[in-house]
Design a protein around this motif. Structure first.
Motif, short mmCIF file in Angstrom:
data_model
loop_
_atom_site.label_atom_id
_atom_site.label_comp_id
_atom_site.label_asym_id
_atom_site.label_seq_id
_atom_site.Cartn_x
_atom_site.Cartn_y
_atom_site.Cartn_z
N ILE A 43 0.83 -1.20 0.00
CA ILE A 43 0.00 0.00 0.00
C ILE A 43 0.87 1.26 0.00
O ILE A 43 0.63 2.22 -0.75
CB ILE A 43 -0.95 -0.01 1.21
N VAL A 44 1.92 1.26 0.84
CA VAL A 44 2.81 2.42 0.91
C VAL A 44 3.53 2.62 -0.42
O VAL A 44 3.67 3.75 -0.91
CB VAL A 44 3.82 2.25 2.06
N ALA A 45 3.98 1.52 -1.05
CA ALA A 45 4.68 1.63 -2.34
C ALA A 45 3.76 2.24 -3.40
O ALA A 45 4.18 3.14 -4.15
CB ALA A 45 5.18 0.26 -2.78
N ILE A 46 2.52 1.77 -3.49
CA ILE A 46 1.58 2.32 -4.47
C ILE A 46 1.30 3.80 -4.18
O ILE A 46 1.28 4.64 -5.08
CB ILE A 46 0.27 1.51 -4.47
N GLY A 47 1.10 4.13 -2.89
CA GLY A 47 0.82 5.51 -2.53
C GLY A 47 1.96 6.45 -2.86
O GLY A 47 1.74 7.56 -3.36
N VAL A 48 3.20 6.01 -2.61
CA VAL A 48 4.36 6.87 -2.87
C VAL A 48 4.51 7.10 -4.37
O VAL A 48 4.73 8.24 -4.83
CB VAL A 48 5.63 6.24 -2.28
N ILE A 49 4.38 6.03 -5.17
CA ILE A 49 4.52 6.18 -6.63
C ILE A 49 3.44 7.11 -7.18
O ILE A 49 3.71 8.01 -7.99
CB ILE A 49 4.46 4.82 -7.32
N ALA A 50 2.20 6.91 -6.75
CA ALA A 50 1.10 7.74 -7.23
C ALA A 50 1.28 9.19 -6.80
O ALA A 50 1.00 10.12 -7.57
CB ALA A 50 -0.23 7.20 -6.72
N TYR A 51 1.78 9.41 -5.58
CA TYR A 51 1.97 10.77 -5.09
C TYR A 51 3.08 11.48 -5.86
O TYR A 51 2.95 12.66 -6.21
CB TYR A 51 2.28 10.74 -3.60
N VAL A 52 4.17 10.79 -6.14
CA VAL A 52 5.26 11.39 -6.91
C VAL A 52 4.78 11.76 -8.31
O VAL A 52 5.09 12.83 -8.83
CB VAL A 52 6.47 10.42 -6.97
N PHE A 53 4.00 10.86 -8.94
CA PHE A 53 3.46 11.18 -10.27
C PHE A 53 2.56 12.39 -10.21
O PHE A 53 2.58 13.25 -11.10
CB PHE A 53 2.71 9.97 -10.83
N ASP A 54 1.76 12.50 -9.16
CA ASP A 54 0.86 13.64 -9.04
C ASP A 54 1.65 14.94 -8.86
O ASP A 54 1.27 15.98 -9.42
CB ASP A 54 -0.08 13.44 -7.86
#
Length: 295
Positions: A267-278
């Motif tokens: 969950i943390v990995a998905i959240g970090v990647i999505a946040y960086v893209f945003d």
């Protein structure tokens, strides 16, 4: 009759109420060149975000340290970190964390690129042409509210259990918000701007590209940010189909064995990647549409 000493001049009473530290913290900063008046400063917003992130981590640590919840329900940050180091070096489910992450990024961003080159042109055409809007509007509005898990079995029947099915399911989740946002952006363009371009001798193609598309660019970029979010949301469902690697597959395998620490890691990995893209999309938005919020 002797008069007394002159009275001191009356102090001007300020009409501005005194602000508390809490009000000053969240008060809008001064306007800067290229920034609308009253927009909060970027530095202050970043500081608040950092403080919020640290506060959430501290709250997580306190809850697990005081054992308000069992470790099965909420592992501690240290436990998740140690598991991350283990998955990076030794792997989980037959692949390391880097392999899981790279596999998921290929699926999500592959579907995102396909949606980028199809949804935006279709959305723009829906905004400028009633015939195209009549063709694409019913199917888009029909399948848009359907959750991906509902049509996932149908995709498996049609396309099998290969990599194509996973990408198609993610693509469908991204396509609708990107196309509809592009259409909404086109419809929001001022008719006065279009008439002004025609009066200056612009052709229909020039009006569509220089006026309509550029005017709709803020909504198009917003649709891209929303679409990539739907893509990551759909990833876990897509990787239920015979996936050997991927963050969604890792989360699913860990949940089967009650590996809450690995679930949190995914969950943390998905959240970090999505946040960086945003964040990258926000930078792109400030570069491409600096006038957003100014008019």
């Amino acid at each position: 009759m002797a008069s007394g000493p002159p009275a001191p001049p009356a102090r001007a009473i300020s009409s501005t109420p005194k602000m508390s530290w809490w009000s000053r913290l969240f008060a809008p900063g001064p306007a800067r060149p290229g920034e609308s008046f009253g927009a909060p400063g970027q530095g202050r917003s970043l500081a608040i975000s950092v403080v919020t992130s640290i506060g959430l981590l501290l709250l997580w640590h306190i809850v697990t340290w005081l054992e308000w919840l069992p470790p099965l329900f909420l592992p501690s940050p240290a436990t998740v970190w140690n598991k991350a180091v283990e998955v990076v070096t030794e792997g989980f489910g037959g692949a390391t964390l880097w392999v899981h992450t790279w596999t998921s990024m290929q699926r999500v961003f592959g579907a995102f690129f396909l949606a980028l080159i199809t949804a935006i042109p279709i959305g723009v055409l829906m905004g400028v042409n009633r015939f195209v809007r009549g063709i694409f509007d019913p199917p888009l509005e029909f399948y848009r509210p359907i959750p991906p898990l509902a049509y996932l079995p149908l995709m498996v029947i049609w396309f099998g259990i290969g990599e194509e099915t996973k990408i198609i399911v993610i693509f469908l989740a991204i396509f609708a918000p990107m196309a509809l946002n592009a259409r909404a952006g086109v419809r929001s363009v001022s008719i006065e701007q279009i008439h002004a371009a025609y009066s200056m001798g612009a052709t229909r193609a020039q009006v569509i590209w220089h006026v309509v598309v550029k005017g709709a660019l803020p909504e198009i970029l917003t649709g891209m940010r929303i679409g990539i979010g739907f893509g990551w949301t759909t990833l876990v469902a897509a990787e239920l189909v015979a996936a050997q690697a991927g963050l969604g597959a890792m989360i699913q395998q860990a949940s089967d064995f009650l590996g809450t620490d690995v679930v949190f890691l995914g969950i943390v990995a998905i959240g970090v990647i999505a946040y960086v893209f945003d964040l990258l999309m926000r930078i792109l938005e400030r570069w491409l549409v600096p006038w957003k919020g100014q008019v």
